[in-house]
Motif scaffolding. Structure first.
Motif, mmCIF file in Angstrom:
data_model
loop_
_atom_site.group_PDB
_atom_site.id
_atom_site.type_symbol
_atom_site.label_atom_id
_atom_site.label_comp_id
_atom_site.label_asym_id
_atom_site.label_seq_id
_atom_site.Cartn_x
_atom_site.Cartn_y
_atom_site.Cartn_z
ATOM 1 N N CYS A 38 -8.909 -2.650 -2.759
ATOM 2 C CA CYS A 38 -8.451 -3.641 -3.824
ATOM 3 C C CYS A 38 -9.338 -4.776 -4.402
ATOM 4 O O CYS A 38 -9.293 -5.316 -5.414
ATOM 5 C CB CYS A 38 -7.095 -4.112 -3.210
ATOM 6 N N ARG A 39 -10.058 -5.091 -3.340
ATOM 7 C CA ARG A 39 -11.056 -6.321 -3.395
ATOM 8 C C ARG A 39 -12.078 -5.564 -4.255
ATOM 9 O O ARG A 39 -12.665 -6.670 -5.207
ATOM 10 C CB ARG A 39 -11.540 -6.817 -2.035
ATOM 11 N N GLU A 40 -12.553 -4.568 -4.001
ATOM 12 C CA GLU A 40 -13.653 -3.876 -4.763
ATOM 13 C C GLU A 40 -13.272 -3.811 -6.336
ATOM 14 O O GLU A 40 -13.919 -4.084 -7.187
ATOM 15 C CB GLU A 40 -14.014 -2.583 -4.269
ATOM 16 N N VAL A 41 -11.860 -3.192 -6.484
ATOM 17 C CA VAL A 41 -11.399 -3.444 -7.963
ATOM 18 C C VAL A 41 -11.339 -4.632 -8.597
ATOM 19 O O VAL A 41 -11.771 -4.658 -9.695
ATOM 20 C CB VAL A 41 -10.088 -2.905 -7.971
ATOM 21 N N LEU A 42 -11.032 -5.585 -7.955
ATOM 22 C CA LEU A 42 -10.966 -6.932 -8.574
ATOM 23 C C LEU A 42 -12.413 -7.389 -8.980
ATOM 24 O O LEU A 42 -12.598 -7.834 -10.244
ATOM 25 C CB LEU A 42 -10.379 -7.961 -7.498
ATOM 26 N N LEU A 43 -13.236 -7.166 -8.014
ATOM 27 C CA LEU A 43 -14.861 -7.707 -8.354
ATOM 28 C C LEU A 43 -15.634 -6.734 -9.240
ATOM 29 O O LEU A 43 -16.195 -7.365 -10.319
ATOM 30 C CB LEU A 43 -15.642 -7.568 -6.999
ATOM 31 N N GLY A 55 -3.281 -10.595 -8.881
ATOM 32 C CA GLY A 55 -2.021 -10.134 -8.932
ATOM 33 C C GLY A 55 -1.589 -9.099 -9.878
ATOM 34 O O GLY A 55 -0.593 -8.267 -9.555
ATOM 35 N N GLN A 56 -2.590 -8.435 -10.581
ATOM 36 C CA GLN A 56 -2.485 -7.154 -11.080
ATOM 37 C C GLN A 56 -2.610 -5.929 -10.342
ATOM 38 O O GLN A 56 -2.107 -4.921 -10.344
ATOM 39 C CB GLN A 56 -3.317 -6.970 -12.367
ATOM 40 N N ILE A 57 -3.336 -6.230 -9.032
ATOM 41 C CA ILE A 57 -3.796 -5.159 -8.088
ATOM 42 C C ILE A 57 -3.004 -5.182 -7.129
ATOM 43 O O ILE A 57 -2.850 -6.335 -6.433
ATOM 44 C CB ILE A 57 -5.147 -5.414 -7.744
ATOM 45 N N GLN A 58 -2.484 -4.111 -6.518
ATOM 46 C CA GLN A 58 -1.578 -3.971 -5.337
ATOM 47 C C GLN A 58 -2.271 -2.799 -4.557
ATOM 48 O O GLN A 58 -2.566 -1.791 -5.008
ATOM 49 C CB GLN A 58 -0.189 -3.997 -5.432
ATOM 50 N N GLY A 59 -2.256 -2.945 -3.264
ATOM 51 C CA GLY A 59 -2.460 -1.693 -2.441
ATOM 52 C C GLY A 59 -1.194 -1.084 -1.632
ATOM 53 O O GLY A 59 -0.390 -1.722 -1.155
ATOM 54 N N CYS A 60 -1.360 0.268 -1.835
ATOM 55 C CA CYS A 60 -0.225 1.001 -1.407
ATOM 56 C C CYS A 60 -0.592 1.807 -0.195
ATOM 57 O O CYS A 60 -1.161 2.720 -0.130
ATOM 58 C CB CYS A 60 0.375 1.943 -2.308
#
Length: 203
Positions: A38-43, A55-60
């Motif tokens: 999730c952090r990698e997607v954000l960066l 807030g668009q990114i959520q981990g399932c």
């Protein structure tokens, strides 16, 4: 971490495509390790003034851990309280925190730590079979969690919290993520703080 190295390039590629197209929806991550990805997607999505919002990114990934905690609670009287009052927090991996109960008078630290270890050990045992079974994660952390997120219902997923993607019970509202507000027992809160700080160190 081996999975992280293998999956980060894939997650990063999709994150960049999402940013290029000003994607306005949710970006749900299901690959391990969920919180790190999730952090990698954000960066990876950050390109100049473009990028996904935290807030668009959520981990399932937490749903299957909740399912495993329920499995043990149905079979062991010591964990029975979990079925009505228990919760899981933290990450899909070693920083998982299971609580037999979130009620101050019912929370049992020793019992909760034992349940946590059982759930983590079960997760590792499944991996140790030599292949990655997909049914439990695909249902508990995948299909069922995704449906609950889209319907705005309470679910177990990881969301951005002060720079770290951390798991807990939450729901998606028109105003963003609403975390379950709980008056947590002090011993449980200390465990959550420790898990959060450990994830922070990894990042």
């Amino acid at each position: 971490m081996a999975q992280f190295e293998a999956n980060r390039a894939i997650a990063g590629w999709y994150a960049k495509r999402a940013a290029e197209r000003d994607y306005p929806g949710l970006f749900l991550v299901m690959s391990d390790p969920v919180e790190l990805l999730c952090r990698e997607v954000l960066l990876a999505s950050r390109q100049g003034d473009r990028g996904l919002l935290p807030g668009q990114i959520q981990g399932c990934g937490l749903g299957v851990m909740h399912g495993r905690a329920r499995f043990f609670a149905q079979r062991e009287d010591a964990f029975r309280d979990y079925l009505a009052e228990g919760r899981v927090f933290g990450s899909h991996g070693r920083e998982l925190v299971a609580a037999n109960s979130i009620r101050a008078g019912q929370y049992d630290d020793g019992c909760s730590r034992r349940l946590t270890e059982w759930v983590i050990r079960a997760n590792l045992q499944v991996r140790g079979y030599g292949f990655k079974p997909y049914i439990a994660p695909a249902c508990s952390s995948g299909a069922l969690t995704i449906l609950r997120i889209l319907e705005g219902k309470w679910n177990y997923s990881s969301n951005y919290l002060g720079g770290v993607y951390f798991g807990g019970k939450n729901r998606t509202t028109e105003r963003g993520i609403e975390w379950e507000a709980l008056p947590l027992p002090e011993l449980l809160f200390d465990r959550l703080k420790c898990a959060y700080q450990n994830l922070e160190k990894i990042l």
